[in-house]
Design an enzyme around this catalytic site. Structure first.
Site, short mmCIF file in Angstrom:
data_model
loop_
_atom_site.label_atom_id
_atom_site.label_comp_id
_atom_site.label_asym_id
_atom_site.label_seq_id
_atom_site.Cartn_x
_atom_site.Cartn_y
_atom_site.Cartn_z
CG HIS A 79 -1.30 1.04 1.34
ND1 HIS A 79 -2.92 1.78 0.99
CD2 HIS A 79 -1.74 3.03 2.23
CE1 HIS A 79 -3.58 2.51 1.50
NE2 HIS A 79 -1.97 2.82 2.02
CD GLU A 80 2.48 3.05 3.72
OE1 GLU A 80 2.75 4.29 3.24
OE2 GLU A 80 1.04 3.33 4.02
CG HIS A 119 0.24 6.67 -0.80
ND1 HIS A 119 -0.53 7.14 -0.96
CD2 HIS A 119 0.34 5.01 0.99
CE1 HIS A 119 -1.09 7.00 -0.35
NE2 HIS A 119 -0.98 6.27 0.86
CD GLU A 134 -4.10 6.69 2.42
OE1 GLU A 134 -3.92 4.87 2.54
OE2 GLU A 134 -3.63 7.75 2.72
CG ASP A 184 -6.25 0.68 -0.03
OD1 ASP A 184 -5.63 0.41 0.96
OD2 ASP A 184 -7.28 1.33 0.95
#
Length: 411
Positions: free
Chosen positions: A272-273, A276, A350, A354
């Site tokens: 997930h990070e 980003h 976000e 995801d």
């Protein structure tokens, strides 16, 4: 200021009413957490909400009294005591530093009781706080020392820029803040963060190997992989990335590793990070922040010599940094729009991160990991208006629903 307080209090009342509603365990969480644990999270949210009402009411009364009785103009005038120490009180930089020291002491006195009660009473009651009183005192001392070391040169630079900036004041201020942002982003994780938390290399093993393999597959230039001892302060679980260009690092909270039942869940959070990073979310937010700074400084350049601005707040002189602070007070009415826009974009990012992890095959482990994050459970009964304004992340149920969809919101 008062309109902002009324607006935010209205949203707080809506959220409080939502929290009071009976909560049954959603189907997506059945068998994952117990109804008893859900009620504990709800009770914690209600206690925090009750405390928030008290804090906000006391704060608006104190802020109004500060303006009405001219507390800050008085603190500025008290700066003449510098003469008794042999320091030139006419020197604006010294005078401003004395004012900021007084303002910092005032802020500590007014804010400290609220922080102590929130941390050592409410969070302690629900087992969230892990910070000791001694650790809190050490952190506070470190924060003051950093302010003493970093504050004076930054304040001096801003004052000199405003005094010498002329018609290019806004550009010079923005350029300085741009450089300061880059320097801060560089030195904070390397020099400042270790003052508060201990970062240790993640040991060799399956978890490290899986993360390194994932990073390599995405061409993420991973140089170091750390674990931070967040468990000494709270039960929060998270992971984050930092570093420039080809010198990237990944940091895992020790709570995250301890609470996830398998390696797959931890790797899902890292995926997930990395989403980003791959989708350039940090770059977009940084650029947006720079645009906002340009607009703010442009507005300040138009009013920084306005005598009416200073007189309306009780100042009979026109100190440089005070003018910037007063200007920030006058734009409070537009802050809700900025907050709403910021959180709207953050929630979209976000969902996209995801979705990125989902495409890599981490849909289920990411969902399982999200459930283990206590902060997510406190937002199950979120009022839609309140969450739109305050939440930088979608609620847990929204994220789980998006992960379960064949084609989620970010696709």
């Amino acid at each position: 200021m008062m309109l902002k307080y009324i607006f935010e209090t209205y949203l707080d009342l809506r959220q409080h009413a939502a929290l009071k509603l009976p909560t049954s365990l959603p189907k997506t969480l059945e068998g994952v957490i117990s109804q008893k644990y859900l009620e504990k999270c709800r009770a914690y949210s209600i206690d925090k909400s009750n405390f928030h009402f008290v804090k906000q009411f006391v704060t608006i009364i104190m802020d109004s009294a500060t303006l009405l009785f001219g507390v800050f103009p008085w603190i500025w005038k008290v700066g003449v005591v510098l003469e008794s120490t042999g320091v030139d009180a006419e020197n604006e930089i010294y005078h401003t530093l004395a004012f900021l020291a007084g303002a910092m002491i005032w802020s500590q006195i007014t804010d400290l009781p609220f922080y102590l009660y929130s941390t050592f009473v409410i969070e302690e009651r629900y087992g969230i706080n892990k910070q000791t009183v001694w650790l809190f005192i050490k952190d506070m001392i470190k924060g003051m020392m950093l302010a003493i070391i970093i504050g004076p040169p930054v304040v001096a630079a801003i004052i000199l820029i405003v005094q010498k900036g002329g018609p290019y004041l806004a550009s010079y201020l923005w350029g300085f803040m741009f450089v300061l942002s880059l320097v801060t982003m560089t030195i904070y994780p390397v020099l400042i963060a270790p003052l508060y938390n201990k970062l240790t290399p993640l040991p060799e093993g399956e978890l490290r190997a899986r993360i390194e393999t994932l990073a390599s597959s995405l061409n993420f230039p991973l140089k170091k992989l750390f674990v931070v001892d967040e468990s000494t302060r709270s039960t929060c679980t998270n992971a984050y990335l930092y570093g420039f260009y080809k010198n990237k690092r990944i940091v895992l909270y020790d709570n995250l590793i301890q609470r996830c039942k398998n390696v797959e869940e931890v790797v899902a959070v890292v995926a997930h990070e990395l989403g980003h990073w791959k989708l350039n979310h940090t770059v977009y937010m940084f650029v947006a922040f720079q645009v906002l700074m340009i607009l703010l400084f442009g507005g300040y350049a138009l009013v920084n010599n306005s005598k009416d601005l200073f007189m309306s707040f009780g100042f009979d002189s026109q100190p440089t940094l005070i003018g910037l602070m007063l200007y920030m007070q006058t734009i409070i009415p537009v802050l809700p729009l900025i907050i709403f826009g910021h959180n709207f974009v953050r929630r979209a990012f976000e969902f996209q991160a995801d979705a990125f992890a989902k495409k890599l095959g981490y849909s289920k482990p990411l969902g399982d990991s999200l459930v283990k994050q206590e902060g997510n459970l406190s937002g199950l009964n979120a009022d839609p208006w309140y969450s739109a304004y305050h939440y930088s992340h979608p609620t847990l149920l929204e994220r789980l629903a998006a992960l379960d969809e064949p084609h989620n919101k970010a696709d």
